[in-house]
Design an enzyme around this catalytic site. Sequence first.
Site, PDB file in Angstrom:
ATOM      1  N   CYS A 129     -27.357  25.954 -21.318  1.00  0.00           N
ATOM      2  CA  CYS A 129     -27.601  25.603 -19.713  1.00  0.00           C
ATOM      3  C   CYS A 129     -26.778  26.558 -19.222  1.00  0.00           C
ATOM      4  O   CYS A 129     -25.465  26.827 -19.294  1.00  0.00           O
ATOM      5  CB  CYS A 129     -26.985  24.030 -19.548  1.00  0.00           C
ATOM      6  SG  CYS A 129     -26.657  23.725 -17.732  1.00  0.00           S
ATOM      7  N   TYR A 139     -17.534  35.482 -61.703  1.00  0.00           N
ATOM      8  CA  TYR A 139     -18.284  35.237 -62.760  1.00  0.00           C
ATOM      9  C   TYR A 139     -18.697  35.999 -64.061  1.00  0.00           C
ATOM     10  O   TYR A 139     -19.524  35.400 -65.062  1.00  0.00           O
ATOM     11  CB  TYR A 139     -19.303  33.904 -62.418  1.00  0.00           C
ATOM     12  CG  TYR A 139     -20.323  34.688 -61.582  1.00  0.00           C
ATOM     13  CD1 TYR A 139     -21.290  35.612 -62.094  1.00  0.00           C
ATOM     14  CD2 TYR A 139     -20.678  33.946 -60.245  1.00  0.00           C
ATOM     15  CE1 TYR A 139     -22.158  36.026 -61.014  1.00  0.00           C
ATOM     16  CE2 TYR A 139     -21.478  34.599 -59.421  1.00  0.00           C
ATOM     17  CZ  TYR A 139     -22.462  35.508 -59.916  1.00  0.00           C
ATOM     18  OH  TYR A 139     -23.515  35.839 -59.113  1.00  0.00           O
ATOM     19  N   GLU A 164     -19.727  26.898 -66.621  1.00  0.00           N
ATOM     20  CA  GLU A 164     -18.937  27.163 -65.566  1.00  0.00           C
ATOM     21  C   GLU A 164     -19.412  26.355 -64.313  1.00  0.00           C
ATOM     22  O   GLU A 164     -20.367  25.900 -64.126  1.00  0.00           O
ATOM     23  CB  GLU A 164     -19.175  28.430 -65.073  1.00  0.00           C
ATOM     24  CG  GLU A 164     -19.001  29.294 -66.244  1.00  0.00           C
ATOM     25  CD  GLU A 164     -19.482  31.009 -65.921  1.00  0.00           C
ATOM     26  OE1 GLU A 164     -19.710  31.863 -66.971  1.00  0.00           O
ATOM     27  OE2 GLU A 164     -20.082  31.052 -64.859  1.00  0.00           O
ATOM     28  N   LYS A 174     -28.082  21.186 -61.930  1.00  0.00           N
ATOM     29  CA  LYS A 174     -28.142  20.776 -60.539  1.00  0.00           C
ATOM     30  C   LYS A 174     -27.660  19.431 -60.447  1.00  0.00           C
ATOM     31  O   LYS A 174     -28.316  18.662 -60.948  1.00  0.00           O
ATOM     32  CB  LYS A 174     -29.049  21.116 -59.616  1.00  0.00           C
ATOM     33  CG  LYS A 174     -29.353  22.587 -59.549  1.00  0.00           C
ATOM     34  CD  LYS A 174     -28.796  23.295 -58.628  1.00  0.00           C
ATOM     35  CE  LYS A 174     -29.473  23.324 -57.317  1.00  0.00           C
ATOM     36  NZ  LYS A 174     -28.963  24.562 -56.679  1.00  0.00           N
ATOM     37  N   ASP A 181     -20.746  26.866 -54.720  1.00  0.00           N
ATOM     38  CA  ASP A 181     -21.814  27.068 -53.718  1.00  0.00           C
ATOM     39  C   ASP A 181     -21.112  27.900 -52.715  1.00  0.00           C
ATOM     40  O   ASP A 181     -20.648  27.714 -51.591  1.00  0.00           O
ATOM     41  CB  ASP A 181     -21.825  25.470 -53.099  1.00  0.00           C
ATOM     42  CG  ASP A 181     -23.315  25.453 -52.397  1.00  0.00           C
ATOM     43  OD1 ASP A 181     -24.096  26.471 -52.468  1.00  0.00           O
ATOM     44  OD2 ASP A 181     -23.614  24.647 -51.725  1.00  0.00           O
ATOM     45  N   CYS A 231     -31.634  21.610 -18.339  1.00  0.00           N
ATOM     46  CA  CYS A 231     -30.746  20.795 -18.826  1.00  0.00           C
ATOM     47  C   CYS A 231     -30.937  19.494 -18.629  1.00  0.00           C
ATOM     48  O   CYS A 231     -31.342  18.941 -17.456  1.00  0.00           O
ATOM     49  CB  CYS A 231     -29.513  21.421 -18.206  1.00  0.00           C
ATOM     50  SG  CYS A 231     -28.032  20.531 -18.628  1.00  0.00           S
ATOM     51  N   LYS A 238     -20.843  25.643 -60.685  1.00  0.00           N
ATOM     52  CA  LYS A 238     -21.646  26.400 -59.893  1.00  0.00           C
ATOM     53  C   LYS A 238     -20.962  26.213 -58.536  1.00  0.00           C
ATOM     54  O   LYS A 238     -21.472  25.458 -57.895  1.00  0.00           O
ATOM     55  CB  LYS A 238     -23.079  25.948 -60.012  1.00  0.00           C
ATOM     56  CG  LYS A 238     -24.123  26.908 -59.360  1.00  0.00           C
ATOM     57  CD  LYS A 238     -25.485  26.432 -59.722  1.00  0.00           C
ATOM     58  CE  LYS A 238     -26.486  27.358 -59.087  1.00  0.00           C
ATOM     59  NZ  LYS A 238     -26.647  27.726 -57.961  1.00  0.00           N
ATOM     60  N   CYS A 244     -22.415  22.326 -14.577  1.00  0.00           N
ATOM     61  CA  CYS A 244     -23.312  21.172 -15.273  1.00  0.00           C
ATOM     62  C   CYS A 244     -21.993  20.186 -15.495  1.00  0.00           C
ATOM     63  O   CYS A 244     -20.927  20.395 -16.233  1.00  0.00           O
ATOM     64  CB  CYS A 244     -23.641  21.657 -16.588  1.00  0.00           C
ATOM     65  SG  CYS A 244     -24.519  20.548 -17.492  1.00  0.00           S
ATOM     66  N   CYS A 285     -27.780  18.063 -16.203  1.00  0.00           N
ATOM     67  CA  CYS A 285     -27.961  18.629 -14.734  1.00  0.00           C
ATOM     68  C   CYS A 285     -29.029  19.279 -14.201  1.00  0.00           C
ATOM     69  O   CYS A 285     -29.140  19.590 -12.822  1.00  0.00           O
ATOM     70  CB  CYS A 285     -26.594  19.756 -14.477  1.00  0.00           C
ATOM     71  SG  CYS A 285     -26.973  21.255 -15.351  1.00  0.00           S
TER      72      CYS A 285
HETATM   73 ZN   LIG Z   1     -26.313  21.444 -17.645  1.00  0.00          ZN
END
Ligand SMILES: [Zn+2]
Length: 684
Positions: free
Chosen positions: A421, A223, A114, A309, A118, A403, A116, A426, A406
């Site tokens: 921020c 499954y 089967e 895998k 994810d 930040c 696999k 900003c 800014c």
């Molecule tokens: Zn900022």
Amino acid sequence: MKPKISSNKRIKELTDLINKHNRKYYLDDNPEISDYEYDLLVRELLELEKKYPQYKRPDSPTRRIGGEPLKEFKTIKHQFPMLSIDNTYSPEEILDFDKRVIKLLAEKPEYVVEPKVDGIAVSLIYQDGLFFRGVSRGDGWQGDEITANLRTIKSLPLSVPFSFPLEARGEIYFKKEDFRFLNSERKRRGEVLFANPRNAAAGSLKLLDSSLVAQRPLNFFAYTGYFKNGPKEHYRVLQFLKKIGFPVNSHIKLFSGIEEVIEYCQNFQKERNKLPYDIDGMVIKVNSLLDQEKLGRTTKSPRWLIAYKFPAVQATTRLKDIILQVGRTGILTPVALLEPVELAGSTVSRATLHNKDEIQRLDVRIGDKVFIEKGGDIIPKVLKAVKEVRNGKERIFKMPGECPVCGGKLYQDAGEVAVRCENVRCPAQVKERIKHFASRDAMDIEGLGEAMVNLLVEKKLLADYGDLYSLKLKLAELISLERMGEKSSRNLLDAIEKSKGKPLSNFIFALGIRHIGIHSAEILAEKFPSLSEIRTVDLESLSSIPEIGPVMAQSIFNFFRDKEIIFVLEKLRGAGVKTVERPTFVGAPKQRNHSEALDEESIFSEKNIFSEKRIVLTGTLKDFTRNQVTGLIKHLGGRVTSSVSPKTSFVLAGEEPGSKLEKAKTLGIKIINEKEFKSLIHAG
Ligand SMILES: [Zn+2]
């Protein structure tokens, strides 16, 4: 009125019919009716269920829209442990597995192979043919009860034609395409991105509000199944599950020898990219259930199955630096700057590091040699650092105290990994918000791309998206910008002007309300035909809208009560941006909306309502700062003057007004309060 018994019968009929069409659509990929016809059936059922809630069936498709949010998940113990699977990485290891199995069974078994997928493993319990309870894998022994979340998944049957107790196990997954769309939406909404489809599925199932889960296009593959007196072979169990309505992967195959198994696994590796969902390998299972029992398990995993895998697409390169990108809602995302390297057919020079916790978890340092990985079309990510080759010059990345754009303060909401921020002014955030406002699903302003927005913000022609529509007053400045010229300036202004007529849903989406994507914006626009209704609706009514739910409702509610936002919205309305959904048929019966629509349209056709007016401010206002109200009055053609004189048109008095109020009274000047001012700007 029809007798109730027929309503009950019709509800059952509709439930079965919609569930059948649902299977045709989601499992067989072979719809028999159009989406429109399907919607009509659902609508009929919803109406009947509203009238006769006592007849609503436990497997009603209307239950898929989600229910009341939970405070927390209950923990449930699994009937049988959900063990992990041993991994192999080469054909030789698969041969070793086969040898071990043959030794224990003393014969050659049949194998089922089967893909696999994810995703996230779950257990589903059915009683009397109805989906009763769903539990996440958790630690293998016990998991979270996520029934309400699982119920929203369209391909998961809410009822099956099998009345004995049944447990089905399988994988909840996101399709690659849906994942890309989800992430692009999240990016636009300024939310943290998911690393991959599995991560998105996991994050969705963890949501306590199932109405939010209902908006995530999750899928399910069964499954395995457990039930009494069933077939004695795994392959036939799967066929049975499929027959009674579970989605089962169509690439599952039965083989009689290990050589065929290996060949199938290796061939499939080349096909994996063509699948609509991610797989990270193949699972090989002994077919006979009796043999499975004989083989038993180790403490960790069963002896009768193994995973093969696939190798991931990886490369190594040097991490040159880590920079921080500031998004629309202020989220700081660390990005790895890499020495360019070839990976899966493209040159990669940047990779995401998601957040500061991830950097710490990986212990990645600037200067490190790193492994990067790219799966499908997903953004490359840093997998790990090669710590063995460090020379001591590597630097540990430190989150700055402020930040990087800014200098504003940073903050982190409790329970969130994202650092933000907090300065709404900003420049990085302002640029992102304007880009979002102008983007395709929003106001779709041609020519207002990344470079243009950056330029206009840096040259201080725009302070927020509310300034876009008065940009025409700055034509001369616009033309004088580098590489602009008259023609392109006029084109840009035309494009901006044209966007005024966009549907209300686009406008709502454009505003950039946290958690509100284009889909939710459409729902809002449908429910409330004008922006002013959305602005004034109470929290409870917002929360009660199906598909909105409490988190989004709170976000909408807060947004329209933010002083900065009120200011920006007034600018937009003043500029004549359409804030009302026009009635489809003029003079049609939708009277209420129709007349309101006309009112609101006429209000803002008059843009200079304060033209020639001299206005004096005194005291503090609740919803505006002094700068905002001054800007607003100017925007609407008026002038704010500092002292009261006989020429003053009126005094706007807030709380705790000063001596100006007294003077206005003695001079007999009109005085208005904030409420009156607001109705004035709303009523033109
Ligand atoms: Zn900022």
